[in-house]
Motif scaffolding. Sequence first.
Motif, PDB file in Angstrom:
ATOM      1  N   ASP A 117      -0.664   8.239   7.064  1.00 60.54           N
ATOM      2  CA  ASP A 117      -1.498   7.274   7.797  1.00 60.54           C
ATOM      3  C   ASP A 117      -0.914   5.873   7.713  1.00 60.54           C
ATOM      4  O   ASP A 117      -0.866   5.144   8.716  1.00 60.54           O
ATOM      5  N   LEU A 118      -0.445   5.488   6.521  1.00 63.10           N
ATOM      6  CA  LEU A 118       0.144   4.154   6.348  1.00 63.10           C
ATOM      7  C   LEU A 118       1.439   4.000   7.162  1.00 63.10           C
ATOM      8  O   LEU A 118       1.686   2.948   7.750  1.00 63.10           O
TER       9      LEU A 118
ATOM     10  N   LYS B 215      -2.730   9.936   3.096  1.00 66.40           N
ATOM     11  CA  LYS B 215      -2.738   8.479   3.013  1.00 66.40           C
ATOM     12  C   LYS B 215      -1.362   7.898   3.350  1.00 66.40           C
ATOM     13  O   LYS B 215      -1.251   6.913   4.080  1.00 66.40           O
TER      14      LYS B 215
ATOM     15  N   GLU C 286      -4.287  14.625  -0.534  1.00 63.42           N
ATOM     16  CA  GLU C 286      -4.928  13.328  -0.275  1.00 63.42           C
ATOM     17  C   GLU C 286      -3.883  12.214  -0.199  1.00 63.42           C
ATOM     18  O   GLU C 286      -3.932  11.360   0.695  1.00 63.42           O
TER      19      GLU C 286
ATOM     20  N   GLU D  11       0.823  -1.208   0.000  1.00 66.53           N
ATOM     21  CA  GLU D  11       0.000   0.000   0.000  1.00 66.53           C
ATOM     22  C   GLU D  11       0.860   1.262   0.000  1.00 66.53           C
ATOM     23  O   GLU D  11       0.517   2.264  -0.643  1.00 66.53           O
TER      24      GLU D  11
ATOM     25  N   ALA E 274       0.891   4.401  -2.583  1.00 62.99           N
ATOM     26  CA  ALA E 274       0.669   5.768  -2.100  1.00 62.99           C
ATOM     27  C   ALA E 274       1.806   6.694  -2.536  1.00 62.99           C
ATOM     28  O   ALA E 274       1.565   7.857  -2.894  1.00 62.99           O
TER      29      ALA E 274
END
Length: 568
Positions: A364-365, A361, A357, A335, A339
């Motif tokens: 957050d990952l 992301k 955005e 992921e 990203a």
Amino acid sequence: MVILDWVVLSGTLLFIAGYGVWKTRGSKSVDDYVRGGNKARWWTIGLSVMATQASAITFLSTPGQAFHDGMGFVQFYFGLPLAMIVICAIFVPIYHKLKVFTAYELLEKRFDLKTRTLTAILFLIQRGLAAGITIFAPSIILSAVLGWDLRTLNIIIGIIVIIYTVSGGTKAVSVTHKQQMFIIMVGMFFAFFFILGSLPIDITFGEVLKIAGANEKLNILNFDFDTQNRYTFWSGITGGFFLALAYFGTDQSQVQRYLSGKSVRESQLGLIFNGILKIPMQFFILLVGVMVFVFYQYNSSPLNFNPAASEAVLSSTYAEDYRQLEQGHKELETEKRMAQNEFSKAWGVKDYNAIEEARIKMVDLNKKESSNRDAARTLIAQADSTVETNDKDYVFIHFILNNLPIGLVGLLLAVILSAAMSSTASELNALGTITAIDLYKRNKKTQLNQSQYVRATKAFTLLWGVIAIVIACVANLFDNLIQLVNIIGSIFYGNVLGIFLLAFFFKFVKGNAVFIAAIITQIIVIIGWSQDWMSYLWLNAFGCALVILIAIILETFDRWLRNPAFEA
């Protein structure tokens, strides 16, 4: 490692040791052995001062520090240039004028023998511990990663350093430092450009900085006034200033480097050279750590970088739980790569909504990955409480061994071991000198000739080398090795610096007041550290101010008691 790596590694280390012995053979006087005959030029002094501070811990821990926490650690060095100016203006002229062999000789001239002896003993305690840790640091990491025997590594590193340090004294340390610093910087530049070349072809250095910045790895300045926060702008220019002032101004391992200068000007230029280059050097080393972080955004990384920790948990009853965390870690890596690509594409078309955005992301990952790593550390601790769960010090060595090409692996290992040798050599050189000059020679009733004192200094250097190896063999890891060394220094340095400032600027304060104040201060600082009163950097300013204040109060009270009007 293949044969070429072994050749590069062993050839580099043997050349440094052999060159040091050959270049400095035949010291016949204490002046020659301890101060190198006062022949060192400014560039030799500057590089030697830098190499003394830049231990293996710098090149193992600092990239790992940046990988996990970003570039903020560079603030630790902000007080160093200011400290260099003060030392050049005050300390260096005084040391050269008095023609001292050690910094602590000055304290007897100003106060008395017991103050000199106490300060020398404080130095021997903290620097003796640090010498063991500078041997232990690369040994524990290389042992865990390569499977080499830890004690054998401690002994090998210690013996190599002992050979040329005992043989040539200060001059041997200085001349080998030049070779070591050259190898160190070449190796780090190779690592930097290799990482840049290993990233996807469309990822430029500018893109690397954007990715690192988006993940808050480039947050350099922190103006928070919280004294519990270790690395802020204020702790750097205050606590860092006092630590640098004490280290470079009163620590014999550094003072001995510039006492060997050909003149006051050469010593001053060498220190200014260090003051100018130290922050950029540390910035670059931290940047390499940030580059490693970006590299692992596109490439697989282990859940925990310490292989011994992973092995321990996988052979325990927690193995299945750990494998589930590893599976989640692999999914997060997939992921993350997606990203990163979205983030880069958004920047390419300047779509700022998409950039934000993708950034959210990405962050957050990485937070999820960080939580995953924390959970892994908890499992490792439950599986085996003796295994080091904090893997900051293993990040860079894992990258070296698993990603660099043949030959470059040997060079980077040589960088780590060269750095260990450079700082350890300075420490042993200083420890032997202090023991011989400040304790043995000063307290010996019968005088010896020059060659006998040289032999005594060599013997004490050898003894401290053996003690350092023993300390390395019984040492243990701490939160982060580079922090451990600085914590040990901060516990003692503020007190020692305060004693020197009393000697320079408070002429009315006498030896008895200083001696008692130093003992009280050291006890209070140790209690303060153990009770976590403040971040360790602030201990330097606290200890310095405390010993000055207590000494002034004691001296004032003593004078009041001795006042004839009071006695009447």
